[in-house]
Design an enzyme around this catalytic site. Sequence first.
Site, PDB file in Angstrom:
ATOM      1  N   ARG A   1       0.504  -1.292  -0.086  1.00 41.06           N
ATOM      2  CA  ARG A   1      -0.368  -0.069   0.249  1.00 41.06           C
ATOM      3  C   ARG A   1       1.279   1.582  -0.657  1.00 41.06           C
ATOM      4  O   ARG A   1       1.555   0.959   0.932  1.00 41.06           O
ATOM      5  CB  ARG A   1      -1.191  -0.228   0.912  1.00 41.06           C
TER       6      ARG A   1
ATOM      7  N   THR B   1      -8.159   0.836 -10.092  1.00 45.61           N
ATOM      8  CA  THR B   1      -7.764  -0.452  -9.673  1.00 45.61           C
ATOM      9  C   THR B   1      -8.257  -1.818 -10.896  1.00 45.61           C
ATOM     10  O   THR B   1      -8.943  -1.395 -11.459  1.00 45.61           O
ATOM     11  CB  THR B   1      -8.816  -0.094  -8.119  1.00 45.61           C
TER      12      THR B   1
ATOM     13  N   THR C   1      -3.737  -0.173  -7.535  1.00 44.25           N
ATOM     14  CA  THR C   1      -4.820   0.581  -7.742  1.00 44.25           C
ATOM     15  C   THR C   1      -3.683   1.726  -7.952  1.00 44.25           C
ATOM     16  O   THR C   1      -2.311   1.677  -7.620  1.00 44.25           O
ATOM     17  CB  THR C   1      -5.201   0.706  -6.797  1.00 44.25           C
TER      18      THR C   1
ATOM     19  N   GLU D   1      -5.927   4.520  -7.349  1.00 41.94           N
ATOM     20  CA  GLU D   1      -6.568   4.798  -6.930  1.00 41.94           C
ATOM     21  C   GLU D   1      -7.339   5.306  -8.034  1.00 41.94           C
ATOM     22  O   GLU D   1      -8.572   5.018  -8.429  1.00 41.94           O
ATOM     23  CB  GLU D   1      -6.975   5.857  -6.218  1.00 41.94           C
TER      24      GLU D   1
ATOM     25  N   GLU E   1      -3.441   7.710  -4.216  1.00 42.49           N
ATOM     26  CA  GLU E   1      -4.392   7.071  -3.534  1.00 42.49           C
ATOM     27  C   GLU E   1      -4.322   7.852  -1.769  1.00 42.49           C
ATOM     28  O   GLU E   1      -5.079   7.477  -0.727  1.00 42.49           O
ATOM     29  CB  GLU E   1      -2.936   5.831  -3.027  1.00 42.49           C
TER      30      GLU E   1
ATOM     31  N   SER F   1      -8.177   0.942   2.547  1.00 41.47           N
ATOM     32  CA  SER F   1      -8.031   0.548   2.131  1.00 41.47           C
ATOM     33  C   SER F   1      -9.554  -0.338   1.645  1.00 41.47           C
ATOM     34  O   SER F   1     -10.189  -0.727   2.850  1.00 41.47           O
ATOM     35  CB  SER F   1      -7.198  -0.406   0.849  1.00 41.47           C
ATOM     36  N   SER F   2     -10.070  -0.666   0.784  1.00 39.37           N
ATOM     37  CA  SER F   2     -11.423  -1.338  -0.131  1.00 39.37           C
ATOM     38  C   SER F   2     -10.998  -3.206  -0.370  1.00 39.37           C
ATOM     39  O   SER F   2     -11.716  -3.627  -0.831  1.00 39.37           O
ATOM     40  CB  SER F   2     -12.647  -1.061   0.098  1.00 39.37           C
TER      41      SER F   2
ATOM     42  N   GLY G   1     -13.337   0.439  -5.480  1.00 40.60           N
ATOM     43  CA  GLY G   1     -13.507   1.129  -4.273  1.00 40.60           C
ATOM     44  C   GLY G   1     -14.562   0.986  -3.206  1.00 40.60           C
ATOM     45  O   GLY G   1     -13.774  -0.493  -3.115  1.00 40.60           O
TER      46      GLY G   1
HETATM   47  N1  GLY Z   1      -7.844   2.868  -3.979  1.00 40.43           N
HETATM   48  C1  GLY Z   1      -9.200   2.247  -3.495  1.00 40.43           C
HETATM   49  C2  GLY Z   1      -8.934   0.909  -2.960  1.00 40.43           C
HETATM   50  O1  GLY Z   1      -7.256   1.088  -1.944  1.00 40.43           O
HETATM   51  O2  GLY Z   1      -9.761   0.820  -1.683  1.00 40.43           O
END
Ligand code: GLY
Length: 584
Positions: free
Chosen positions: A116, A403, A421, A423, A441, A468-469, A491
């Site tokens: 990340r 992503t 990603t 973002e 991000e 993040s998701s 997302g």
């Molecule tokens: N940018 C997408 C996520 O990390 O959820």
Amino acid sequence: MIVRGPLWRSLIGLGLLAGAPLSIPAFAQPVAPSPEAPTGRTAKSTSVATKDMVAAANPLAAQAGREILAAGGSAADAAVAVQLVLNLVEPQSSGIGGGAFMVFWDGTAMTTLDGREKAPAAAKPERFLGPDGKPMKFYDAVVGGRSVGVPGTIRLIEIAHKKWGKLPWKQVIEPAIRLAENGFTISPRLNGLLSQEKYLQNDPLARAYFYDAEGKPKAVGTVLKNPAFAQTLRAIADKGADAFYTGDIAQDIVATVTGHAINPGDMTLDDLKSYVVEERPAVCGPYRVYKICGMGPPSSGQIAVQQILGVLETQDMAAMKPGPDAVHWISEAGRLAFADRGLYVADPAFVSVPVKGLTDPGYLKSRAALVDPNKSMGKAKPGEPPFQKTFLWGASDGIEYGTSHMSIVDRNGNAVSMTTTIEDGFGARLMTKSGFLLNNELTDFSFTTVEDGKPVANRVEANKRPRSSMAPTIVLDNGNKLYAVVGSPGGSLIINYVAKTLVGILDWKLDPQVAADLPNIGSRNGPTELEAGTESEAWKAALEAKGHDVKLIDQNSGIHAIVVTPAGLIGGADSRREGVAIGN
Ligand code: GLY
């Protein structure tokens, strides 16, 4: 090999798949291509392969992965090739200017790698507040250097290759170098997104690369070469990821971020040099006879998916089938999961996240007891999981288009589930001289710093990773054997896309193509969201009768899934995007 309907059905008839009879209900057939549909679907057929398989967001990227697998490469080798080619052919969604999570299964152990992005050391909680103390408008925050986090993807794939690779590093980078030098053709999806784009043209390097002299997006089929990216990849092939985090490329990144005329960032060479990928314990939980594993914090993905499944486990979802009753339960479970996600999940280096408590089966049963089968609860409140340690509040976030997800299984049964990603679509709209786009991000952090008098868990802080998701998922069967690899971009909607696909595969026994193509549905603790332009629109009235506030929205998932069966590997690539599942 691509299997058309009749052969696929004959495989089912022979009972060859998954050791359990599978059926494809008539109402769950793939949606026919419809030019009017907001998601612009293209119908795809289920893929099968006997040895290995890659499902990724672009045919050229999947092909690069397949070549590496055919050459005896591991799933990790293939992931390097796929990721670097995606950087070229799907630049709007991922690349070495961004971050990623990888879940790796080696036949006995599940490992997760957290690549990340992190905030620069100079970052402060008020980063995305305007002079009036109010949150900035989203694109005022996104475009420029302010939103750029220190990228993690290249270090992640280097580590994955060192741990699990079989082929030489140079060999797995080669397909991307070849395409960057010889060129690739612009796909309809890339051209379409460039046509809708409002900000990328303002970046001189991006404009020269993606647009013609009149400022129009280069046409579908135009051969695009990226010699600067080829040079970057050659440096990485020679010197490893250090060539990215130090030296000319690092200086280029810092100059691009800090040199933006309107919205400069504060990333330094030290931020890049000190970046580390974190190996974290996989978060795993039961669902029926299966074990579902994925990425823990700073992602909320697996926790939320597990929470949704934990509520659904109290119901006979197999008997329910796709329709309003299933949407009721999935969306109520989603409300409960998103309420907890908002309160509890952020970077674990900054916030003590009660992962065990949030995914505890007893706690999830108590959450399931809050669901009324006949009436929507409206807005769910966060629960009080055992071992609760944090009392911070985190604001929720929105939808993004930047992503990508890849699912890979190699001939030795190793698997990669990797969501990657930059973002938003085209990230921060900053192209480096080194030939790649930079992420935005940091706008995955909450813009607000305090809510209800409490500090926001997911607020910006120095060196912190935004929540993040992303939910790269690997499913094991009751013999602890690899069963499925699943994930999606989207997302915060990723959580609902993955949960729906898992219910489709595990409860409804759908093949992964059909499961991916089911209408996307769910709730993020706001309205109940049905996918516009799909048969789910017909479920609206029944849901409203149960008190749901229903919204029809575009839900452009990009689910890539592989299921392991005694007959071989079965793959699906979301019909809403241009990906494919192919294998050997
Ligand atoms: N940018 C997408 C996520 O990390 O959820």
